[in-house]
Design an enzyme around this catalytic site. Structure first.
Site, PDB file in Angstrom:
ATOM      1  N   ARG A   1      -1.604  -6.612  -9.466  1.00 18.14           N
ATOM      2  CA  ARG A   1      -1.785  -8.005  -9.888  1.00 18.14           C
ATOM      3  C   ARG A   1      -0.735  -8.331 -10.937  1.00 18.14           C
ATOM      4  O   ARG A   1      -0.642  -7.634 -11.952  1.00 18.14           O
ATOM      5  CB  ARG A   1      -3.181  -8.165 -10.478  1.00 18.14           C
ATOM      6  CG  ARG A   1      -3.481  -9.546 -11.018  1.00 18.14           C
ATOM      7  CD  ARG A   1      -4.844  -9.578 -11.707  1.00 18.14           C
ATOM      8  NE  ARG A   1      -5.896  -9.103 -10.830  1.00 18.14           N
ATOM      9  CZ  ARG A   1      -7.027  -8.540 -11.264  1.00 18.14           C
ATOM     10  NH1 ARG A   1      -7.254  -8.382 -12.552  1.00 18.14           N
ATOM     11  NH2 ARG A   1      -7.936  -8.124 -10.403  1.00 18.14           N
TER      12      ARG A   1
ATOM     13  N   HIS B   1      -4.639  -3.182 -12.913  1.00 14.01           N
ATOM     14  CA  HIS B   1      -4.079  -3.883 -11.756  1.00 14.01           C
ATOM     15  C   HIS B   1      -2.623  -4.274 -12.036  1.00 14.01           C
ATOM     16  O   HIS B   1      -1.818  -4.365 -11.111  1.00 14.01           O
ATOM     17  CB  HIS B   1      -4.887  -5.142 -11.444  1.00 14.01           C
ATOM     18  CG  HIS B   1      -6.204  -4.876 -10.800  1.00 14.01           C
ATOM     19  ND1 HIS B   1      -6.329  -4.401  -9.524  1.00 14.01           N
ATOM     20  CD2 HIS B   1      -7.466  -5.037 -11.259  1.00 14.01           C
ATOM     21  CE1 HIS B   1      -7.606  -4.280  -9.209  1.00 14.01           C
ATOM     22  NE2 HIS B   1      -8.327  -4.656 -10.251  1.00 14.01           N
TER      23      HIS B   1
ATOM     24  N   ASP C   1      -9.590  -2.647  -6.039  1.00 14.29           N
ATOM     25  CA  ASP C   1     -10.918  -3.204  -5.806  1.00 14.29           C
ATOM     26  C   ASP C   1     -11.162  -3.085  -4.318  1.00 14.29           C
ATOM     27  O   ASP C   1     -10.418  -3.684  -3.513  1.00 14.29           O
ATOM     28  CB  ASP C   1     -10.973  -4.679  -6.216  1.00 14.29           C
ATOM     29  CG  ASP C   1     -10.797  -4.898  -7.708  1.00 14.29           C
ATOM     30  OD1 ASP C   1     -11.012  -3.946  -8.485  1.00 14.29           O
ATOM     31  OD2 ASP C   1     -10.442  -6.019  -8.099  1.00 14.29           O
TER      32      ASP C   1
ATOM     33  N   GLU D   1     -18.458  -2.784 -12.539  1.00 16.16           N
ATOM     34  CA  GLU D   1     -18.063  -3.334 -11.235  1.00 16.16           C
ATOM     35  C   GLU D   1     -18.019  -2.196 -10.217  1.00 16.16           C
ATOM     36  O   GLU D   1     -17.112  -1.373 -10.262  1.00 16.16           O
ATOM     37  CB  GLU D   1     -16.686  -4.008 -11.317  1.00 16.16           C
ATOM     38  CG  GLU D   1     -16.631  -5.188 -12.251  1.00 16.16           C
ATOM     39  CD  GLU D   1     -15.223  -5.747 -12.414  1.00 16.16           C
ATOM     40  OE1 GLU D   1     -15.112  -6.875 -12.934  1.00 16.16           O
ATOM     41  OE2 GLU D   1     -14.236  -5.078 -12.051  1.00 16.16           O
TER      42      GLU D   1
ATOM     43  N   HIS E   1     -14.492  -1.474  -8.445  1.00 11.43           N
ATOM     44  CA  HIS E   1     -13.247  -1.320  -9.220  1.00 11.43           C
ATOM     45  C   HIS E   1     -13.007   0.146  -9.591  1.00 11.43           C
ATOM     46  O   HIS E   1     -13.872   0.793 -10.179  1.00 11.43           O
ATOM     47  CB  HIS E   1     -13.350  -2.169 -10.487  1.00 11.43           C
ATOM     48  CG  HIS E   1     -12.129  -2.116 -11.348  1.00 11.43           C
ATOM     49  ND1 HIS E   1     -11.086  -2.991 -11.192  1.00 11.43           N
ATOM     50  CD2 HIS E   1     -11.790  -1.294 -12.366  1.00 11.43           C
ATOM     51  CE1 HIS E   1     -10.149  -2.712 -12.103  1.00 11.43           C
ATOM     52  NE2 HIS E   1     -10.562  -1.677 -12.820  1.00 11.43           N
TER      53      HIS E   1
END
Length: 189
Positions: free
Chosen positions: A72, A106, A113, A170, A173
């Site tokens: 990301r 990320h 994920d 999460e 993740h």
């Protein structure tokens, strides 16, 4: 030879058996906005290698791996923080002028994920939907289905067996903790 950007490679060039559905390349995410310019899945090369190991374990058990996010850009992380400044679910983007040490995130392609599907690509039960920013996203939440917790626990066990570390808030993740973290990037996907 693979397309490479620094430490990043396209996951499908290393192994094309993954289901790639980058949520942030669509409007089907917590922002309601398309954040990425494309649905190409870029990832740290070592992280891809251990994810492939996990995928092969899942495959022998009758599952496929669906990737919702990997690398990301820093600018995307900044946009997430602008929309939802919540430390439990959204990491505050770093001040790159002050950062001295990197960690798996990320933003350097060292996190993924993911979820599991059956061999036909149908999602299996998990504790919550992706980006559920409530207690239901945690494996420790007893308000979720037993089947969902069992599946997420299996996902965690396999991922941790190959070199990832699960994030307790999460279920989807995972951090690659088996390689030295690289600098964060803003390469646009």
């Amino acid at each position: 030879m693979y397309n490479e950007k620094g430490n990043l490679v396209k996951l499908v060039e290393m192994d094309n058996e993954f289901i790639i559905y980058l949520k942030y390349a669509t409007t089907d995410n917590f922002t309601g906005q398309k954040i990425y310019n494309s649905g190409e899945c870029w990832i740290d090369k070592h992280t891809a290698e251990i994810l492939i190991k996990a995928k092969n374990i899942f495959k022998t058990a009758g599952y496929r791996v669906k990737v919702w996010d990997a690398y990301r850009p820093i600018s995307a992380q900044a946009k997430f923080w602008e929309i939802m400044p919540n430390h439990d679910f959204v990491a505050k983007p770093p001040d790159m002028r002050k950062i001295k040490k990197f960690r798996p995130t990320h933003m350097n392609g060292l996190c993924v994920d993911i979820t599991l599907t059956d061999l036909d690509g149908n999602d299996i039960a998990m504790p919550s939907e992706f980006d559920d920013m409530t207690e239901r996203a945690s494996l420790n939440c007893i308000k979720t289905s037993e089947e969902g917790r069992k599946n997420a626990t299996y996902l965690k066990e396999v991922m941790e067996s190959v070199g990832f570390l699960a994030y307790d808030k999460e279920w989807w993740h995972f951090y690659d903790v088996s390689t030295e973290p690289t600098p964060f990037m803003d390469f646009q996907i």
